[in-house]
Design a protein around this motif. Structure first.
Motif, PDB file in Angstrom:
ATOM      1  N   ASN A  49      -5.916   8.876  26.536  1.00  0.00           N
ATOM      2  CA  ASN A  49      -5.520   7.466  26.524  1.00  0.00           C
ATOM      3  C   ASN A  49      -4.571   7.188  25.366  1.00  0.00           C
ATOM      4  O   ASN A  49      -3.552   6.502  25.515  1.00  0.00           O
ATOM      5  CB  ASN A  49      -6.753   6.567  26.402  1.00  0.00           C
ATOM      6  N   ALA A  50      -4.916   7.730  24.194  1.00  0.00           N
ATOM      7  CA  ALA A  50      -4.063   7.551  23.010  1.00  0.00           C
ATOM      8  C   ALA A  50      -2.731   8.273  23.187  1.00  0.00           C
ATOM      9  O   ALA A  50      -1.680   7.770  22.769  1.00  0.00           O
ATOM     10  CB  ALA A  50      -4.785   8.065  21.768  1.00  0.00           C
ATOM     11  N   PHE A  51      -2.762   9.444  23.811  1.00  0.00           N
ATOM     12  CA  PHE A  51      -1.543  10.215  24.041  1.00  0.00           C
ATOM     13  C   PHE A  51      -0.548   9.403  24.873  1.00  0.00           C
ATOM     14  O   PHE A  51       0.652   9.373  24.587  1.00  0.00           O
ATOM     15  CB  PHE A  51      -1.892  11.522  24.755  1.00  0.00           C
ATOM     16  N   TYR A  55       3.184   8.144  23.873  1.00  0.00           N
ATOM     17  CA  TYR A  55       4.350   8.284  24.741  1.00  0.00           C
ATOM     18  C   TYR A  55       5.054   6.938  24.889  1.00  0.00           C
ATOM     19  O   TYR A  55       6.291   6.857  24.952  1.00  0.00           O
ATOM     20  CB  TYR A  55       3.927   8.781  26.128  1.00  0.00           C
ATOM     21  N   GLY A  56       4.268   5.858  24.971  1.00  0.00           N
ATOM     22  CA  GLY A  56       4.847   4.524  25.084  1.00  0.00           C
ATOM     23  C   GLY A  56       5.650   4.143  23.857  1.00  0.00           C
ATOM     24  O   GLY A  56       6.713   3.512  23.966  1.00  0.00           O
ATOM     25  N   ALA A  58       7.101   6.342  21.908  1.00  0.00           N
ATOM     26  CA  ALA A  58       8.298   7.187  22.017  1.00  0.00           C
ATOM     27  C   ALA A  58       9.296   6.571  22.988  1.00  0.00           C
ATOM     28  O   ALA A  58      10.510   6.579  22.734  1.00  0.00           O
ATOM     29  CB  ALA A  58       7.905   8.590  22.474  1.00  0.00           C
ATOM     30  N   LEU A  59       8.797   6.016  24.078  1.00  0.00           N
ATOM     31  CA  LEU A  59       9.670   5.352  25.043  1.00  0.00           C
ATOM     32  C   LEU A  59      10.400   4.187  24.380  1.00  0.00           C
ATOM     33  O   LEU A  59      11.605   3.994  24.572  1.00  0.00           O
ATOM     34  CB  LEU A  59       8.835   4.880  26.234  1.00  0.00           C
ATOM     35  N   ALA A  60       9.666   3.421  23.560  1.00  0.00           N
ATOM     36  CA  ALA A  60      10.266   2.265  22.875  1.00  0.00           C
ATOM     37  C   ALA A  60      11.327   2.699  21.868  1.00  0.00           C
ATOM     38  O   ALA A  60      12.265   1.946  21.581  1.00  0.00           O
ATOM     39  CB  ALA A  60       9.179   1.447  22.184  1.00  0.00           C
ATOM     40  N   LYS A  61      11.189   3.911  21.306  1.00  0.00           N
ATOM     41  CA  LYS A  61      12.153   4.406  20.325  1.00  0.00           C
ATOM     42  C   LYS A  61      13.272   5.217  20.973  1.00  0.00           C
ATOM     43  O   LYS A  61      14.143   5.737  20.280  1.00  0.00           O
ATOM     44  CB  LYS A  61      11.436   5.244  19.264  1.00  0.00           C
ATOM     45  N   SER A  62      13.240   5.345  22.295  1.00  0.00           N
ATOM     46  CA  SER A  62      14.274   6.103  23.005  1.00  0.00           C
ATOM     47  C   SER A  62      15.630   5.420  22.867  1.00  0.00           C
ATOM     48  O   SER A  62      15.719   4.198  22.713  1.00  0.00           O
ATOM     49  CB  SER A  62      13.910   6.244  24.482  1.00  0.00           C
ATOM     50  N   LYS A  74       6.064  11.253  31.853  1.00  0.00           N
ATOM     51  CA  LYS A  74       4.964  11.932  31.170  1.00  0.00           C
ATOM     52  C   LYS A  74       3.694  11.082  31.162  1.00  0.00           C
ATOM     53  O   LYS A  74       2.575  11.611  31.267  1.00  0.00           O
ATOM     54  CB  LYS A  74       5.375  12.291  29.739  1.00  0.00           C
ATOM     55  N   ILE A  75       3.850   9.773  31.030  1.00  0.00           N
ATOM     56  CA  ILE A  75       2.692   8.879  31.103  1.00  0.00           C
ATOM     57  C   ILE A  75       2.051   8.980  32.486  1.00  0.00           C
ATOM     58  O   ILE A  75       0.818   9.078  32.614  1.00  0.00           O
ATOM     59  CB  ILE A  75       3.103   7.426  30.797  1.00  0.00           C
ATOM     60  N   ASP A  76       2.871   8.988  33.500  1.00  0.00           N
ATOM     61  CA  ASP A  76       2.365   9.086  34.870  1.00  0.00           C
ATOM     62  C   ASP A  76       1.634  10.401  35.101  1.00  0.00           C
ATOM     63  O   ASP A  76       0.608  10.444  35.788  1.00  0.00           O
ATOM     64  CB  ASP A  76       3.537   8.957  35.853  1.00  0.00           C
ATOM     65  N   PHE A  77       2.134  11.481  34.510  1.00  0.00           N
ATOM     66  CA  PHE A  77       1.493  12.794  34.667  1.00  0.00           C
ATOM     67  C   PHE A  77       0.075  12.777  34.109  1.00  0.00           C
ATOM     68  O   PHE A  77      -0.873  13.255  34.746  1.00  0.00           O
ATOM     69  CB  PHE A  77       2.334  13.864  33.968  1.00  0.00           C
TER      70      PHE A  77
END
Length: 230
Positions: A49-51, A55-56, A58-62, A74-77
């Motif tokens: 859950n934390a992972f 990832y979220g 990281a998505l915001a910093k993309s 990756k979140i979906d996986f």
């Protein structure tokens, strides 16, 4: 040699400790104590859950849509695919998966999550990747090692678990994450490189400790525990 190739070389000692850990060996042999598996699932459910949340971040910093799409995938996986190894473990111990969700974290899992969250909040995208990468990478190598060493058939109790982590999907996750991290490190300062190396090393060490935590049923110190040991 790429930056991530060097990371793997520098941390081979921890990888080898993980591959020879009795919990991992027990998966290959098809013999793991039920209590250890239950402890593992309780912690790993919250860890994943934390992972996803990291990832979220990281998505915001993309910086572009390609990176956004990558972290979304990756979140979906994790959300829809990585439940299958958990269910294999649950079937083995005869416990409903939902019963093992929502439990407090043991000390090592708690520390591991906070370690990753620190790098996610304080570091750049390269640093986040450095903290996250040991998870898929070590599991990929575990899956491959168990396939090679034990050659499990589909009657093996942990065949779904082993083949999931030896599969192309985990290989692709690891490779893509390595490629993305290498790209960032091409233009990283020496300080940024040191931060990533430190994040990666500690995540490797905490992966090892996670297996140890589950195998030894790690708990927080308490008055009851101290009293029982006197």
């Amino acid at each position: 040699m790429t930056f991530t190739d060097q990371l793997r070389k520098d941390n081979d000692d921890i990888f080898q400790f993980i591959l020879s850990h009795p919990f991992v060996e027990g998966i290959g042999k098809g013999e793991v104590p039920n209590k250890a598996i239950e402890h593992y699932i309780k912690a790993d459910f919250e860890y994943l859950n934390a992972f996803m949340k990291i990832y979220g971040i990281a998505l915001a910093k993309s910086t572009n849509r390609k990176e956004i799409a990558y972290f979304h995938k990756k979140i979906d996986f994790i959300l829809n695919d990585e439940i299958h190894p958990h269910r294999n473990f649950c079937d083995y111990i005869g416990v409903n998966y939902e019963e093992l969700q929502g439990h407090p974290l043991p000390p090592t899992a708690d520390h591991y999550i906070k370690h990753m969250m620190y790098h996610a909040q304080m570091g750049n995208l390269g640093e986040i990747l450095g903290a996250l990468l040991p998870c898929p990478w070590t599991y990929l190598e575990i899956g491959r090692e168990l396939i090679q060493k034990y050659n499990p058939s589909n009657t093996h109790p942990f065949y779904p678990w082993i083949t999931f982590y030896a599969d192309k999907s985990v290989e692709n996750t690891t490779r893509e994450m390595c490629e993305l991290l290498d790209k960032y490190m091409d233009h990283a300062s020496p300080v940024e490189q040191l931060n990533v190396k430190d994040a990666f090393r500690k995540s490797c060490q905490l992966e090892l400790q996670f297996w140890e935590m589950a195998y030894n049923y790690e708990q927080w110190p308490s008055k009851e525990k101290v009293t029982s040991n006197e």
